[in-house]
Design an enzyme around this catalytic site. Structure first.
Site, mmCIF file in Angstrom:
data_model
loop_
_atom_site.group_PDB
_atom_site.id
_atom_site.type_symbol
_atom_site.label_atom_id
_atom_site.label_comp_id
_atom_site.label_asym_id
_atom_site.label_seq_id
_atom_site.Cartn_x
_atom_site.Cartn_y
_atom_site.Cartn_z
ATOM 1 N N ASP A 167 -1.582 -1.031 5.914
ATOM 2 C CA ASP A 167 -1.505 -0.195 7.246
ATOM 3 C C ASP A 167 -2.778 -0.138 7.600
ATOM 4 O O ASP A 167 -3.558 0.206 8.588
ATOM 5 C CB ASP A 167 -0.772 1.030 7.748
ATOM 6 C CG ASP A 167 -1.797 2.010 6.893
ATOM 7 O OD1 ASP A 167 -1.437 2.070 5.531
ATOM 8 O OD2 ASP A 167 -1.345 3.230 6.661
ATOM 9 N N ASP A 189 0.818 -1.003 0.033
ATOM 10 C CA ASP A 189 -0.060 0.446 -0.261
ATOM 11 C C ASP A 189 0.907 1.148 -0.485
ATOM 12 O O ASP A 189 2.179 0.918 0.502
ATOM 13 C CB ASP A 189 -0.825 -0.017 1.292
ATOM 14 C CG ASP A 189 -1.669 1.338 1.461
ATOM 15 O OD1 ASP A 189 -1.759 1.721 0.240
ATOM 16 O OD2 ASP A 189 -1.588 1.388 2.369
#
Length: 668
Positions: A563, A368
């Site tokens: 995250d 990400d």
């Protein structure tokens, strides 16, 4: 879709106690229980080993006539002393072996083999070898216990990042109280920069919170009265007060501790193979030992040249002792558990050794962007003016003056930008006002109303907003005298180690991919800066899933690093998933296989190196143990091996394998 639920995982076998008193396979049985704490058991074992060692030395001295050379009934006394040396450590081994044999129908367990071998050694007069065998086995068991305990303590110490105390509001003021002693309904106060220790509901004030490690969103979250704030969020703007809405044990941070404490329950494929191998291998060895005893004996009787039965029994015992798979059954899980301890010391919390081992098979890392490869901390990358002839420095000076006393991350980015351009932050402004959730307002010395904030702020004051450039994913709008005059473009800065992370992963043969919901142009720019192999932007969660599914169809082994909550669906599809930040949303903690305590993406490189290092140690132990055993077993088959050879092949190799396994615990 691959199921990774902690509570109901197909990868989750029966729990194995840590620091057990014998081979890991036997002591994974539910019927085996410990009546004392691990510390007490270890102390007791040390005492028993010490007693047996002293008595063994006395027995050897008597046997070699170095102690009381003319003592009567020497043989009986030596036998008695040897028995006294054997009982303190041999009794428990025999008892537990019988329990496994009769209660769990596991006749061919290592404890039974050890008991049979040592008792038979007594029968044929090899007293000292028998005691030495059980003594060295117990020392190996103690080393295993200590190594496992040390690894567990390292993990527990490192993962418990929860605030130990919180400030409780009482009728008489405030007091410091242990977080675990707080109850639902207690009123707490948190200061700026402080991490929320329990899940709370805001009482009578609003505030901004850093949720980046919980949701993956880099923008601060504004919460108002009545909103819930999860444990792990960091207070940003001002002191806040909240009411505890969940017990300490159920908070977001507490779930991490529960997750890692059960990490030993998921066994790596290598360990499972060794255990399946031992279940098949042990009965075969027992059968070979029986054949080695009786076939040559009866063949000798048939030909009239049979040696004493003692000799054939001796050869069978040598084979039985030498072949015991303790070195493999103990050292392999110990290597992985040591790897878990080393991982925790390096800021990596693995849910199980299964995932430490599985990293060896990964060939693609998918990241990400926001909060993972980038800091999630804003900086001003560009200032766009929308009106010709405006005084840019004057506008920025007014904006910086409005924002200079705010602790909000966006305000700090504006102030930092003004400082870079050496703009004054003492512009003559009046009627300064904060518009909650929107921005700031003030009036300059000419009577012009200055607005700094988001679209909602300008819309509130009916200011027409100019078109924004495509690469503008986050921005600050500035209005002067009712006109949109300037836009500050915010960008996310790559983390200090992000570029090195990508480089080192590529050097190790991994393909690197970055997936983000951010603007395509922004993602492409960050991707080029970091030199990732593929950078894709403008993706919704469903689009990320499709990209990962396409990689799986190509047969790729995928590790995903994210995250936040929005990454949870993709994590469930990956072979190994990493959650950044040490804490995460409930769903992220539930699904991620590895939690990185820091925000450092380079820990993924550490994880890869540790996985390879651990497997190298495991492979060394397997090859070394099997090679020595095969050599000694071959010699036993031809009757040229002594019992002490077998002791070295079993207990000696086990001790060396354990010591080698401990290298994983001290990995740097």
């Amino acid at each position: 879709m691959k199921e990774k639920n902690i509570a109901n995982s197909k990868d989750k076998p029966t729990a194995q106690p840590v620091g057990c008193a014998c081979c890991c396979e036997q002591h994974a049985k539910e019927s085996h229980s410990h009546d004392h704490s691990e510390e007490e058991s270890a102390k007791g074992l040390i005492i028993r080993i010490s007693i047996s060692t002293i008595l063994l030395i006395v027995s050897v001295l008597l046997d070699f006539r170095l102690l009381s050379p003319d003592i009567p009934y020497r043989g009986i006394i030596i036998l008695a002393v040897s028995l006294l040396a054997y009982i303190p450590i041999g009794y428990n081994v025999l008892r537990e072996g019988l329990e496994l044999a009769f209660k769990n129908r596991d006749v061919f367990n290592e404890l039974m083999l050890m008991s049979v071998a040592t008792i038979a050694a007594f029968v044929i007069g090899e007293y000292h070898e028998s005691v030495l065998l059980i003594l060295l086995y117990s020392i190996g068991e103690l080393l295993q216990d200590r190594a496992s305990d040390k690894a567990r303590k390292n993990i527990q110490t490192l993962i418990d990042i929860r605030p130990k105390t919180v400030t409780v509001i009482t009728p008489n003021g405030t007091e410091e109280r242990e977080a675990r002693k707080c109850s639902v309904g207690d009123k707490l106060r948190f200061l700026p920069g402080e991490r929320i220790g329990l899940d709370v509901t805001l009482m009578d004030s609003a505030g901004d919170f850093d949720y980046s490690s919980l949701t993956g969103e880099s923008l601060p979250v504004h919460c108002k009265q009545g909103d819930d704030v999860m444990a792990g969020a960091i207070v940003l703007s001002k002191p806040i007060e909240g009411v505890v809405n969940k017990p300490f044990e159920d908070s977001t941070l507490s779930r991490i501790i529960n997750m890692v404490e059960n990490s030993a329950e998921r066994k790596p494929d290598t360990e499972r193979f060794i255990r399946r191998f031992a279940r098949i291998y042990t009965p075969i060895i027992v059968a070979l030992a029986v054949l080695l005893i009786f076939v040559p004996f009866f063949f000798g009787l048939y030909n009239g040249n049979a040696a004493p039965f003692h000799d054939y029994l001796y050869n069978g015992l040598v084979l039985l002792v030498a072949s015991c798979p303790c070195a493999l059954v103990i050292s392999v899980p110990l290597s992985f558990f040591g790897g878990l301890g080393a991982a925790s010391r390096n800021g990596l919390l693995f849910k199980g050794a299964l995932f430490l081992d599985r990293l060896r098979h990964i060939d693609t890392f998918v990241f990400d962007k926001t909060g993972t490869l980038t800091e999630g901390v804003f900086r001003i990358s560009k200032a766009l003016t929308h009106v010709d002839g405006i005084n840019k420095e004057s506008i920025l000076s007014s904006v910086a003056t409005l924002e200079r006393d705010s602790s909000h991350p966006i305000a700090q980015a504006v102030v930092a930008y003004a400082q870079e351009l050496q703009c004054s932050m003492t512009a003559p402004l009046s009627d300064i006002e904060e518009i909650t959730g929107m921005g700031m307002k003030g009036v300059d010395d000419k009577g012009n109303e200055i607005l700094v904030g988001n679209e909602k702020l300008l819309e509130k004051y009916r200011v027409t907003i100019h078109a924004l450039p495509e690469e503008s994913s986050s921005h600050i709008l500035i209005s002067c005298a009712g006109e949109h005059v300037m836009t500050l473009i915010l960008s996310d800065k790559p983390k200090a180690t992000a570029q090195q992370t990508i480089k080192d992963l590529q050097e190790r043969g991994y393909k690197t991919i970055m997936l983000s919901g951010d603007n395509k142009a922004v993602v492409a720019s960050i991707g080029k800066e970091l030199n990732v192999d593929v950078a894709l932007g403008g993706l919704l969660p469903d689009d990320k899933i499709k990209e990962v599914e396409a990689l799986r169809k190509q047969g790729k082994g995928i590790a995903f690093v994210g995250d936040g909550l929005n990454d949870a669906p993709v994590m469930s599809l990956s072979d190994v998933s990493f959650a950044m930040g040490g804490i995460g949303s409930d769903t992220t903690i539930e699904i991620a296989d590895v939690v990185i305590q820091s925000d450092d993406p380079y820990r993924t490189v550490t994880a890869v190196d540790l996985s390879r290092y651990t497997y190298k140690i495991v492979l060394q132990n397997i090859i070394f143990a099997l090679a020595v055993k095969v050599i000694v077993m071959g010699c036993a088959a031809f009757g040229v091996a002594e019992l002490w050879w077998a002791i070295l092949a079993d207990v000696g190799v086990t001790l060396l394998a354990i010591l080698n396994s401990l290298r994983t615990l001290h990995y740097r």
